[in-house]
Scaffold this active site. Structure first.
Site, short mmCIF file in Angstrom:
data_model
loop_
_atom_site.label_atom_id
_atom_site.label_comp_id
_atom_site.label_asym_id
_atom_site.label_seq_id
_atom_site.Cartn_x
_atom_site.Cartn_y
_atom_site.Cartn_z
N ASP A 49 0.79 -1.01 0.09
CA ASP A 49 -0.01 0.10 -0.08
C ASP A 49 0.81 1.38 0.09
O ASP A 49 2.23 1.20 0.37
CB ASP A 49 -0.81 0.11 1.08
N ARG A 50 0.46 2.50 -0.46
CA ARG A 50 1.40 3.46 -0.47
C ARG A 50 1.13 4.64 0.72
O ARG A 50 2.16 4.39 1.59
CB ARG A 50 0.82 4.36 -1.69
N ASP A 51 0.13 5.24 0.83
CA ASP A 51 0.20 6.17 2.10
C ASP A 51 -0.14 5.44 3.31
O ASP A 51 -0.86 4.61 3.51
CB ASP A 51 -1.09 7.01 1.83
N TYR A 109 -5.87 13.62 1.10
CA TYR A 109 -5.22 13.04 -0.31
C TYR A 109 -3.70 13.64 -0.38
O TYR A 109 -3.68 14.91 -0.37
CB TYR A 109 -6.17 13.26 -1.46
N ASN A 149 -5.08 2.71 -4.02
CA ASN A 149 -6.49 3.47 -4.26
C ASN A 149 -6.05 4.99 -4.59
O ASN A 149 -5.55 5.70 -3.58
CB ASN A 149 -7.40 3.06 -3.04
N ARG A 165 -10.22 -1.35 -7.07
CA ARG A 165 -10.24 -0.83 -5.72
C ARG A 165 -10.03 -1.56 -4.47
O ARG A 165 -11.17 -2.27 -4.57
CB ARG A 165 -11.29 0.50 -5.52
N LYS A 166 -9.41 -1.50 -3.82
CA LYS A 166 -9.19 -2.14 -2.53
C LYS A 166 -10.49 -1.80 -1.58
O LYS A 166 -10.67 -0.65 -1.50
CB LYS A 166 -7.69 -1.96 -1.60
N ASP A 216 -1.69 -0.45 5.75
CA ASP A 216 -2.22 0.07 6.87
C ASP A 216 -3.53 0.22 7.04
O ASP A 216 -4.21 1.18 8.06
CB ASP A 216 -1.57 1.62 7.11
MG LIG Z 1 -2.68 3.39 3.37
#
Ligand SMILES: [Mg+2]
Length: 172
Positions: free
Chosen positions: A8-10, A20, A52, A99-100, A125
């Site tokens: 995952d990214r963020d 965002y 996402n 989309r997750k 996360d």
């Molecule tokens: Mg995240």
């Protein structure tokens, strides 16, 4: 047989701002991430980001904003990432199985890289990251300080600690 770490990214690779993140100047790579990614790559894992980006469907920013952030991320980690998949949909606009917590991004990567799912891991996360992984038989590690202990079967503080778990080095 090939194996991968889905990321995952963020909140995993870059700092979760609670909003965002689409401007390059707001995109801050988390401490320890380049080293953790290098270790995982050394151990033969493909590194595949699955993010996402519902803000695209909402018209808040464009794919080009996301790509610029990803270029900054690749630069910070020595271009260690093999692929970056994004799901631009949001259910408030239109639904998507990319989309997750749905798993199409992972399924595409499994097919493209001929991955063996039970040799792969997902680090995220949010519980939706874990759910996407479960749908394709990939083990998950939930990271971040916002989840009380016992929220998920495998938890770690951050990507560095998750990397230690994956590589069998215990919690420290
Ligand atoms: Mg995240």
């Amino acid at each position: 047989m090939a194996k991968a770490i889905f990321l995952d990214r963020d909140g995993v690779l870059n700092v979760e701002r609670g909003a965002y993140t689409f401007l390059v100047e707001d995109f801050e790579v988390c401490t320890g991430v380049p080293h953790a990614l290098a270790l995982l790559k050394e151990h033969g894992y493909y590194l595949i980001v699955v993010t996402n980006q519902g803000g695209i469907a909402k018209g808040l920013y464009t794919k080009e904003h996301v790509l610029a952030c990803h270029e900054k991320l690749q630069h910070a980690c020595g271009h260690a990432l093999d692929a970056l998949y994004m799901a631009p949909a949001h259910e408030s606009v239109s639904s998507s199985i990319a989309r997750k917590p749905d798993s199409l991004m992972l399924e595409k990567a499994i097919a493209k890289y001929n991955l063996t799912p039970d040799q792969c891991w997902m680090v995220g996360d949010q519980l939706r990251d874990m759910q996407a992984a479960q749908k394709v038989g990939v083990k998950g590690i939930l990271v971040g300080g916002q989840h009380p202990a016992g929220t998920y079967a495998m938890q770690a503080k951050n990507l560095a600690e998750a990397t230690n778990l994956i590589l069998g080095k215990g919690q420290k």
